[in-house]
Scaffold this active site. Structure first.
Site, PDB file in Angstrom:
ATOM      1  N   GLY A 374       0.791  -1.236   0.000  1.00 47.89           N
ATOM      2  CA  GLY A 374       0.000   0.000   0.000  1.00 47.89           C
ATOM      3  C   GLY A 374       0.812   1.268   0.000  1.00 47.89           C
ATOM      4  O   GLY A 374       1.573   1.541  -0.929  1.00 47.89           O
ATOM      5  N   GLY A 397      -1.915  -6.297  -1.042  1.00 49.98           N
ATOM      6  CA  GLY A 397      -2.470  -7.366  -0.209  1.00 49.98           C
ATOM      7  C   GLY A 397      -1.683  -8.660  -0.332  1.00 49.98           C
ATOM      8  O   GLY A 397      -1.492  -9.373   0.656  1.00 49.98           O
TER       9      GLY A 397
END
Ligand code: AMP
Length: 416
Positions: A374, A397
């Site tokens: 992220g 993820g």
């Protein structure tokens, strides 16, 4: 396991799962083509060998078939520019057999968004988990998923997975399809191979001292990673918004700083576990706080255990920058996930910048450094230091699940 470099794809049909889930503006212009460029080495390899290249991807989260807002057709022109060839576009990924039969060596095809079909993810549409009819709908889509996967597999002699970003999903095109190819006919693409090797270096092939820097806003989203890292690292630097939960749990006054009040016991538990395992857990000793959540906030540097009422901790202070940098510079393996302050505001970006610079310096002297997940990528890019660390992961993820210690379905399916 087959290495892509061992194969000559000349005259063969090769289906490649890429992650072309790129951001588009309202006029369907690509605003960031990083993911497309990341797949180019693999796509070029197939073409250099004079293979027939069939590219498949998802884009966004379509809810029906077709869903023009999520068509991959707008990517064709840019793909042609990147690849230097004409691209045949097939507007239904289940109806490509005829066009594929007619393909010639060296040609390129892009299939329409795989997620136009619920079968790609194997999740029913129009009914949510827990609602009446969900279980039957799920059974139905799972049964149909077999046909869907088989059809995709029937298009090609070889399957290459180069979509690390979706490797944590057991979808038809990311994992299930691999069962239709034997070990000699399925493999990672170059991007996937690099990602897997980078994760392996911080999970299995560790050179000590190993330092992990975990930041970000919430401890609750990072708990499994922290627990797994406690079994591997020598130093664990916890920073960012999540650390105010720790400070409060330790009896500190944290003013308006973000805090997960239901995670105070969890924070104490992590501190105890670190002690038990002999991990050097490092927390901030000073912080920059602001009187509002904004770039033009008034600031002051205070003890994070004693933040005045009406102020909130938004970055690490100068003493902490030095403390963290020294730990980082003494490390041989470094993993960084999550900024140590609200780096989006320049006023509160100094701490994250200091961490990025210390990692770059350690890398220069031989440490292996992996940055990912992220915001960490946006953060290292903001300071223009991405090319001074060992590896910046493309998988959000997927990377986080790999660091949690989970086996990713997309990787396991190739290894089988
Ligand atoms: P995460 O998605 O959990 O990795 O969190 C990343 C976000 O945490 C970034 O957008 C940062 O701005 C934010 N963040 C980092 N430190 C703080 C802090 N002290 N207070 C509020 N937000 C923070």
């Amino acid at each position: 396991m087959t290495n892509i470099d061992q194969v000559n794809f000349s005259g063969k049909r090769v289906i490649v799962r890429v992650d072309f889930n790129v951001p588009l503006d309202d006029n369907f212009n690509i605003t960031d083509d990083t993911r497309m460029r990341a797949a180019m080495p693999t796509l070029q390899k197939v073409l250099k060998d004079n293979g027939m290249l069939i590219i498949m991807s998802h884009l966004g989260r379509p809810k029906k078939n077709p869903d023009p807002k999520y068509s991959v057709k707008p990517l064709v022109k840019h793909l042609e520019e990147l690849i230097g060839k004409k691209v045949i576009f097939v507007d239904d990924c289940m109806k490509a057999a005829e066009a594929i039969k007619n393909m010639k060596a060296g040609e390129v095809m892009l299939l329409e968004n795989l997620r136009f079909y619920a079968e790609e993810e194997g999740k029913p549409r129009g009914v949510e988990k827990g609602e009446p009819g969900y279980d039957e709908a799920k059974k139905e889509v799972k049964a149909a998923q077999k046909e869907f996967t088989k059809t995709l597999a029937s298009y090609a002699d070889y399957y290459i997975n180069d979509a690390f970003g979706t490797a944590h999903r057991a979808h038809a095109s990311t994992a299930l399809i691999a069962d239709y190819f034997d070990a000699d006919h399925k493999m990672y693409g170059y991007l996937m191979g690099k990602e897997v090797a980078a994760v392996d270096k911080v999970m299995n092939d560790i050179k000590h001292p190993f330092t992990a820097i975990m930041g970000g806003s919430k401890v609750s989203t990072k708990i499994e990673i922290i627990e797994n890292l406690l079994t591997k690292v020598d130093n664990l630097i916890l920073c960012g918004g999540m650390t105010y939960t720790f400070k409060k749990a330790l009896g500190g006054k944290i003013g308006n700083s973000i805090c997960e009040d239901d995670k105070l016991d969890l924070a104490l538990d992590i501190l105890a576990k670190a002690k038990e395992k002999g991990v050097n857990l490092v927390l901030a000793i000073d912080c920059v706080c602001g009187d509002k959540f904004a770039n033009d906030a008034n600031t002051q540097i205070v003890d994070p255990m004693n933040i005045p009422e009406g102020w909130e901790g938004m970055d690490i202070g100068p003493k902490t920058r030095e403390l963290f940098a020294n730990v980082i510079k003494g490390s041989k393996t470094i993993l960084w996930n999550g900024p140590c302050g609200v780096f989006e505001f320049d006023t509160f970006a100094e701490g994250s910048k200091a961490i990025a610079m210390a990692i770059a310096e350690a890398t220069k002297t031989g440490a292996f450094s992996l940055i990912g997940g992220g915001d960490s990528v946006a953060c290292i890019n903001k300071f223009n230091l991405a090319d001074q660390v060992s590896y910046v992961s493309t998988g959000g993820g997927a990377l986080l699940e790999a660091i949690e210690g989970k086996e990713l379905p997309g990787i396991a399916a190739i290894k089988k």
